[in-house]
Design a protein around this motif. Structure first.
Motif, PDB file in Angstrom:
ATOM      1  N   SER A 172       0.841  -1.201   0.000  1.00 52.15           N
ATOM      2  CA  SER A 172       0.000   0.000   0.000  1.00 52.15           C
ATOM      3  C   SER A 172       0.875   1.249   0.000  1.00 52.15           C
ATOM      4  N   GLU A 173       0.556   2.182  -0.883  1.00 56.97           N
ATOM      5  CA  GLU A 173       1.422   3.333  -1.142  1.00 56.97           C
ATOM      6  C   GLU A 173       1.773   4.111   0.129  1.00 56.97           C
ATOM      7  N   ASN A 391      -7.728  -4.776   6.269  1.00 53.87           N
ATOM      8  CA  ASN A 391      -8.472  -4.419   5.056  1.00 53.87           C
ATOM      9  C   ASN A 391      -9.942  -4.185   5.374  1.00 53.87           C
ATOM     10  N   TYR A 456      -7.553  -2.830  -0.241  1.00 56.32           N
ATOM     11  CA  TYR A 456      -6.194  -3.088  -0.727  1.00 56.32           C
ATOM     12  C   TYR A 456      -6.188  -3.268  -2.242  1.00 56.32           C
ATOM     13  N   ALA A 459      -7.230  -0.081  -4.320  1.00 54.25           N
ATOM     14  CA  ALA A 459      -6.153   0.903  -4.484  1.00 54.25           C
ATOM     15  C   ALA A 459      -5.142   0.486  -5.544  1.00 54.25           C
ATOM     16  N   ASN A 461      -3.520  -2.516  -5.679  1.00 52.92           N
ATOM     17  CA  ASN A 461      -2.489  -3.438  -5.211  1.00 52.92           C
ATOM     18  C   ASN A 461      -2.728  -4.857  -5.723  1.00 52.92           C
TER      19      ASN A 461
END
Length: 509
Positions: A172-173, A391, A456, A459, A461
């Protein structure tokens, strides 16, 4: 005295240590013990394999039998049991310090609780922390890692480098703020060449990028492009590389490099069920290797060192593992279609509740399922072990074209979880999607669909980048495992649990 000492070690260790138990002088040998992807497996698993205390028996035995021993971990030492969910890496760090790890590198799951928590725990590690291809300048990890270390053994020296995966698309960023990724193959070659130019006799790359066919690059890509690396100790793909298994289709451990020379690529699988051992003759550069199973045969030799560390934490873990909340009439193995389908259908059901409207489909990643569900009583701790990540469930609107783009990515990953009303067929060789239907109808490029998944994935990922082109409609206030616990406790999962679906909903043809 030396013969007696070794005889005692051999008698304690048993025949499993036959290669280590000799009275030969091995001052010109380096023995490396290695682990990867142990994923917080402090206790033995449900099949009575692994366990940190058992691993300590093996480590002590090999150290007693050899003059030069190093212990190395190739990442993802955390995430996967209640020990991490409850204590955020503290238990794993203390145990690994007690075992005396010499080198540790980052996996992707080390980032799961963010940079601050990662820095806090890794500042307390005793091991050398390697990262050759992360620029950590200005981040909370600055100053904690070095690009390489050199170990002198007599008149020989061995250099070690650490190669990490690109966090984009898998971490995750927000959890890797300030980490700048450097091309792994380029960094590996440059640092290995530098070490060799300075007189190092051998270079060992410790990696967390996967054995083969991984997004971006893999250990096999490092090997094929390398001139100066002699051994690769890997992780991430959970590949079991057994040097003594020569059957067709088994991952190879001796592979050619860019010069046509043969180098070694090793990995132990996951969850600490094996300990890898590599014996390097530094005079000849010959490498032998094996996997040592970590199982109950070691139990009568387990000492108190690890147990004394774990005991204060185990009480809370066992309380959660014993708190019954429901019952399952069937066993759901972690990697089985039944388990993937169960979680996918659950996400769709909860998504409909969140949005107040029917949901067209759901998507669940296999990697988000971390444990099995046994038949019989279901405990709170068991549910958290199955879905330990923080999550949430989200509902989004997504165009058919973007959904199909995402399905193509899922096919390239050999399929992921989808709800019961979805069927996807793809070519096993090309991974091209042949058909994708919802409720028996082909997905329409122009239509907008309501999709339930976890945040998650929403986004982008697990490399599901097309999901970022959606609009979020709703998000659960609770994390996934808490919703599951509530569903089981309230009997809302009983119908799904009583009707396991063995069908591969995404399958090759």
């Amino acid at each position: 005295m030396k013969i007696n000492r070794l005889f005692t070690i051999c008698a304690l260790a048993g025949m499993v240590f036959a290669s280590a138990c000799s009275d030969k002088k091995d001052s010109d040998h380096l023995v490396i013990l290695h682990t990867n992807d142990t994923h917080s497996a402090i206790d033995p698993d449900r099949h009575d394999m692994g366990g940190a205390a058992r691993r300590m028996v093996l480590i002590d035995s090999v150290r007693g039998a050899h003059e030069n021993v190093m212990l190395i971990d190739a990442g993802d030492a955390v995430q996967g049991s209640l020990y991490y969910t409850l204590f955020g890496g503290e238990v794993e760090r203390k145990v690994m310090n007690a075992m005396g790890y010499d080198i540790q590198i980052l996996g992707n799951h080390e980032f799961d609780k963010g940079m601050e928590q990662l820095a806090k725990e890794w500042k307390q590690l005793n091991a050398n922390r390697l990262s050759t291809n992360y620029d950590l300048t200005g981040s909370t990890l600055e100053g904690l890692f070095v690009p390489s270390v050199v170990r002198a053994i007599g008149d020989k020296s061995v250099g070690f480098i650490g190669i990490n995966l690109d966090p984009a698309g898998i971490v995750s960023e927000a959890n890797y703020t300030g980490v700048k990724y450097i091309d792994g193959i380029k960094a590996a070659n440059e640092e290995a060449a530098r070490l060799k130019s300075e007189g190092v006799d051998m270079v060992i790359a410790v990696t967390h990028i996967g054995y083969e066919n991984e997004p971006g690059y893999s250990d096999m890509d490092i090997a094929r492009n390398s001139h100066d690396i002699d051994v690769i100790i890997g992780g991430h793909s959970h590949t079991v590389i057994d040097p003594n298994d020569n059957r067709s289709g088994v991952p190879k451990w001796r592979v050619p490099n860019a010069d046509g020379d043969t180098i070694s690529v090793l990995q132990t699988g996951s969850s600490g069920v094996n300990l890898g051992e590599i014996d390097i003759n530094l005079a000849t550069k010959d490498v032998t290797a094996r996997l040592i199973p970590v199982d109950k045969r070691l139990d009568d030799r387990v000492g108190s060192k690890i147990e004394e560390i774990v005991a204060p934490y185990r009480k809370q873990v066992e309380e959660m593992r014993s708190k019954k909340i429901g019952n399952s009439p069937y066993e759901y193995e972690r990697k089985s279609p039944e388990m993937v389908n169960l979680l996918s259908d659950f996400v769709r059901t909860r998504g409909a509740e969140l949005s107040g409207k029917p949901v067209d489909l759901s998507i669940m990643n296999k990697g988000g399922i971390r444990n099995s569900l046994a038949a019989g009583p279901i405990t709170q701790g068991e549910i958290i072990d199955i879905a330990p990540f923080d999550n949430s469930i989200v509902v989004m609107e997504i165009k058919g074209k973007d959904l199909l783009d995402n399905i193509a990515i899922m096919a390239s990953q050999d399929g992921q979880g989808v709800s019961s009303n979805v069927e996807i067929l793809y070519d096993p060789s090309t991974k091209a999607v042949n058909s994708a239907t919802i409720d028996g109808k082909a997905i329409d490029h122009a239509k907008t669909y309501r999709l339930a998944t976890i945040d998650y994935l929403a986004a982008g990922n697990d490399y599901m980048e097309p999901l970022k082109r959606s609009t979020i409609l709703a998000k659960s206030p609770e994390v996934l495992y808490q919703i599951l616990i509530d569903y089981v406790a309230e009997g809302k999962l009983d119908k799904l649990l009583a009707n396991p679906d063995k069908q591969q909903r995404m399958r090759s043809f």
